[in-house]
Motif scaffolding. Sequence first.
Motif, PDB file in Angstrom:
ATOM      1  N   SER A  44      13.669 -11.890  47.028  1.00  0.00           N
ATOM      2  CA  SER A  44      13.161 -11.714  48.545  1.00  0.00           C
ATOM      3  C   SER A  44      13.986 -12.424  49.167  1.00  0.00           C
ATOM      4  O   SER A  44      14.034 -12.047  51.250  1.00  0.00           O
ATOM      5  CB  SER A  44      11.910 -12.280  48.345  1.00  0.00           C
ATOM      6  OG  SER A  44      12.456 -13.925  48.298  1.00  0.00           O
ATOM      7  N   TRP A  45      14.547 -13.631  48.848  1.00  0.00           N
ATOM      8  CA  TRP A  45      15.341 -14.469  50.246  1.00  0.00           C
ATOM      9  C   TRP A  45      16.493 -13.175  50.766  1.00  0.00           C
ATOM     10  O   TRP A  45      16.690 -13.014  52.407  1.00  0.00           O
ATOM     11  CB  TRP A  45      15.661 -15.445  49.954  1.00  0.00           C
ATOM     12  CG  TRP A  45      16.892 -16.267  51.547  1.00  0.00           C
ATOM     13  CD1 TRP A  45      16.212 -16.852  52.085  1.00  0.00           C
ATOM     14  CD2 TRP A  45      17.948 -15.846  51.724  1.00  0.00           C
ATOM     15  NE1 TRP A  45      17.368 -18.021  53.134  1.00  0.00           N
ATOM     16  CE2 TRP A  45      18.421 -17.154  52.228  1.00  0.00           C
ATOM     17  CE3 TRP A  45      19.156 -15.269  51.298  1.00  0.00           C
ATOM     18  CZ2 TRP A  45      19.225 -16.779  53.355  1.00  0.00           C
ATOM     19  CZ3 TRP A  45      20.442 -14.948  51.978  1.00  0.00           C
ATOM     20  CH2 TRP A  45      20.250 -16.215  52.863  1.00  0.00           C
ATOM     21  N   HIS A 104      16.859 -11.330  54.691  1.00  0.00           N
ATOM     22  CA  HIS A 104      18.280 -11.059  55.550  1.00  0.00           C
ATOM     23  C   HIS A 104      19.015  -9.849  55.818  1.00  0.00           C
ATOM     24  O   HIS A 104      20.483  -9.928  55.312  1.00  0.00           O
ATOM     25  CB  HIS A 104      18.985 -12.866  55.152  1.00  0.00           C
ATOM     26  CG  HIS A 104      18.939 -13.536  55.408  1.00  0.00           C
ATOM     27  ND1 HIS A 104      17.162 -14.199  54.710  1.00  0.00           N
ATOM     28  CD2 HIS A 104      18.558 -14.688  55.905  1.00  0.00           C
ATOM     29  CE1 HIS A 104      16.806 -15.619  55.080  1.00  0.00           C
ATOM     30  NE2 HIS A 104      17.441 -15.873  56.529  1.00  0.00           N
ATOM     31  N   GLY A 105      18.348  -8.907  55.676  1.00  0.00           N
ATOM     32  CA  GLY A 105      18.585  -7.394  55.633  1.00  0.00           C
ATOM     33  C   GLY A 105      19.576  -6.935  55.004  1.00  0.00           C
ATOM     34  O   GLY A 105      20.177  -5.584  54.739  1.00  0.00           O
ATOM     35  N   GLN A 106      19.052  -7.350  52.936  1.00  0.00           N
ATOM     36  CA  GLN A 106      20.199  -6.763  52.388  1.00  0.00           C
ATOM     37  C   GLN A 106      19.659  -5.857  51.843  1.00  0.00           C
ATOM     38  O   GLN A 106      18.107  -6.442  51.209  1.00  0.00           O
ATOM     39  CB  GLN A 106      20.735  -7.991  50.954  1.00  0.00           C
ATOM     40  CG  GLN A 106      21.074  -8.930  52.065  1.00  0.00           C
ATOM     41  CD  GLN A 106      22.710  -8.761  52.743  1.00  0.00           C
ATOM     42  OE1 GLN A 106      23.480  -8.464  51.872  1.00  0.00           O
ATOM     43  NE2 GLN A 106      22.975  -9.710  53.923  1.00  0.00           N
ATOM     44  N   SER A 149      28.568   0.312  52.122  1.00  0.00           N
ATOM     45  CA  SER A 149      29.112   0.535  53.789  1.00  0.00           C
ATOM     46  C   SER A 149      29.543  -0.479  54.499  1.00  0.00           C
ATOM     47  O   SER A 149      29.264  -1.494  54.389  1.00  0.00           O
ATOM     48  CB  SER A 149      27.205   1.635  53.814  1.00  0.00           C
ATOM     49  OG  SER A 149      26.801   0.425  54.083  1.00  0.00           O
ATOM     50  N   VAL A 150      29.742   0.640  55.333  1.00  0.00           N
ATOM     51  CA  VAL A 150      30.183  -0.720  56.178  1.00  0.00           C
ATOM     52  C   VAL A 150      29.784  -1.284  56.623  1.00  0.00           C
ATOM     53  O   VAL A 150      29.516  -2.540  57.383  1.00  0.00           O
ATOM     54  CB  VAL A 150      31.656  -0.044  57.404  1.00  0.00           C
ATOM     55  CG1 VAL A 150      32.166  -0.982  58.858  1.00  0.00           C
ATOM     56  CG2 VAL A 150      32.705   0.770  57.496  1.00  0.00           C
ATOM     57  N   LEU A 151      28.770  -0.903  57.018  1.00  0.00           N
ATOM     58  CA  LEU A 151      27.379  -1.974  58.004  1.00  0.00           C
ATOM     59  C   LEU A 151      26.379  -2.950  56.318  1.00  0.00           C
ATOM     60  O   LEU A 151      26.794  -3.909  57.063  1.00  0.00           O
ATOM     61  CB  LEU A 151      25.678  -1.049  57.987  1.00  0.00           C
ATOM     62  CG  LEU A 151      24.780  -1.346  58.655  1.00  0.00           C
ATOM     63  CD1 LEU A 151      25.253  -1.957  60.521  1.00  0.00           C
ATOM     64  CD2 LEU A 151      23.492  -0.539  58.955  1.00  0.00           C
ATOM     65  N   ASP A 152      26.758  -2.451  55.322  1.00  0.00           N
ATOM     66  CA  ASP A 152      26.286  -3.302  54.551  1.00  0.00           C
ATOM     67  C   ASP A 152      27.295  -5.003  54.089  1.00  0.00           C
ATOM     68  O   ASP A 152      26.719  -5.347  54.116  1.00  0.00           O
ATOM     69  CB  ASP A 152      26.262  -2.745  52.601  1.00  0.00           C
ATOM     70  CG  ASP A 152      24.034  -2.461  52.497  1.00  0.00           C
ATOM     71  OD1 ASP A 152      23.825  -2.273  53.207  1.00  0.00           O
ATOM     72  OD2 ASP A 152      24.249  -1.202  51.745  1.00  0.00           O
TER      73      ASP A 152
END
Length: 452
Positions: free
Chosen positions: A152-153, A157-159, A121-124
């Motif tokens: 986990s890192w 970091h929002g992945q 997705s664009v956000l990803d």
Amino acid sequence: MTRPQIGIVGGGLAGLSAAIACGDAGARVTLFEARTRLGGATWSSERDGLWIDNGQHVFLRCCESYIAFLRRLGVMDLVTIQDRLDIPVLMPGRGMARLRRGALPAPLHMTGSLLHYSHLSVLDRLRVGRAALALRDLDLSDPKLDAQSFGSWLREHGQSEAAIERFWDLFTRGTINLRAHDASLALAVKVFQTGLLTDPRAGEIGISKVPLSQLHAEPAARELERLGGVVQTSAPVEAVECGPHGEVSVRSRDRVFPFDAVIVATPHDAAAEILPDQAKVDREALRALGKSPIMNLHIVYDRVVMDEPFAAGVETPMQWIFDHTAAAGLPSGQCLTVSLSAADAYLGVSREKLREQFEPALQRLFPAAKDAQIVEFFVTCERAATFRGAPGTASMRPKTETGVRTISLAGSWTDTGWPATMEGAVRSGNNAARAALLSVGVRTGLPVAVAA
Ligand SMILES: Cc1cc2nc3c(=O)[nH]c(=O)nc-3n(C[C@H](O)[C@H](O)[C@H](O)COP(=O)(O)OP(=O)(O)OC[C@H]3O[C@@H](n4cnc5c(N)ncnc54)[C@H](O)[C@@H]3O)c2cc1C
């Protein structure tokens, strides 16, 4: 001055590069290899007239020591390296997206293709870019990195799981031989900083045009012979021994061979068995490095079904697919190699079951495969392809030097900072050659030391 005598145990890339570096510096080398052939984890065999590698191997332009080794062997014309990083990524039902280098300087050189990477997705896509910049800023010398998993890192970091599966794991599985969730953050930082985030050309992919044995084992054996070295195959070493005055020897097939210095370049579990106590190498740590398997499926079609030299897959069991037709020597049709890293789940699965699962998966990625006939389908599996680059392994990887000045270690499992790769193996071989040569008083013609 008489030539120093150096014994090398193990004829993989680490042992071969160590042997040639020692020979180049004037030492007389004897190389012991347990198997009937050299090349270690990189080898080829003939099957019904086709040359098949035990597993597809690729390297990157940043693999400087490995490329220098190929140059030294005079075989650079037998490999091809991309002029520009370009990875076609296939996803069932979504077609192809490409990850490729653009014109911007690093680390922005991938920005254009990332922004168009339609499997996310664009956000990803934006979040991947942000995490990549954070990854670039991590300090590789920080020991805390190895305490954490890369997965986990990435989550911190929002992945999303989709971003991990469809972007990060593409690289992590192929280089560390583990999924991001299982891999050490330290190794991932090494891979991404070195291959993707600093030099725009570093990640360009190199592939052999010939079977691996023709690329490594055969020219290395010729070169060693030219340097006056001795290669003993089918010569398993039972022990490396150290006498009361520091004299070293190798015991193989009930004979003892004395040397001025010895390099142990076997896999880590074998090194734990043969090193003497005086070397003071932590055997338990070596065994704890573990192993991670790689499986390759070799599929011969009666026609061409894939028109790229290689492609990666996401949301499919296929991880990376290579066109092996020319290297295999196949006159017509196409030979594909499907490379499956971190292949634990496939261990023990029969060839028939694998075919049942992968034949339709191939058809979903390559429409031309629906009308094509499979002429051959076979499987190669290396259960101990690499050590397991999990969190906590950095401290288990030993240095080149041991407690005995004249015994050095080589192997992609030693403390090179690299994951278990051909580059790591050659770096370790050069480092061990340097240590062995210095230990016997050679001061000129030494291979250049490379830092971890
Ligand atoms: C299927 C597969 C795919 C891979 N893909 C890639 C890739 O794409 N890119 C990449 O960079 N790396 C890849 N790797 C990893 C890479 O091949 C290895 O990291 C590297 O080749 C290891 O070299 P080495 O010399 O350290 O060890 P090895 O190649 O394992 O060599 C050790 C040698 O020691 C010998 N030996 C063991 N015990 C004894 C004994 N007692 N006496 C004498 N000899 C002994 C063994 O027979 C062996 O020949 C892959 C590995 C596999 C198996």
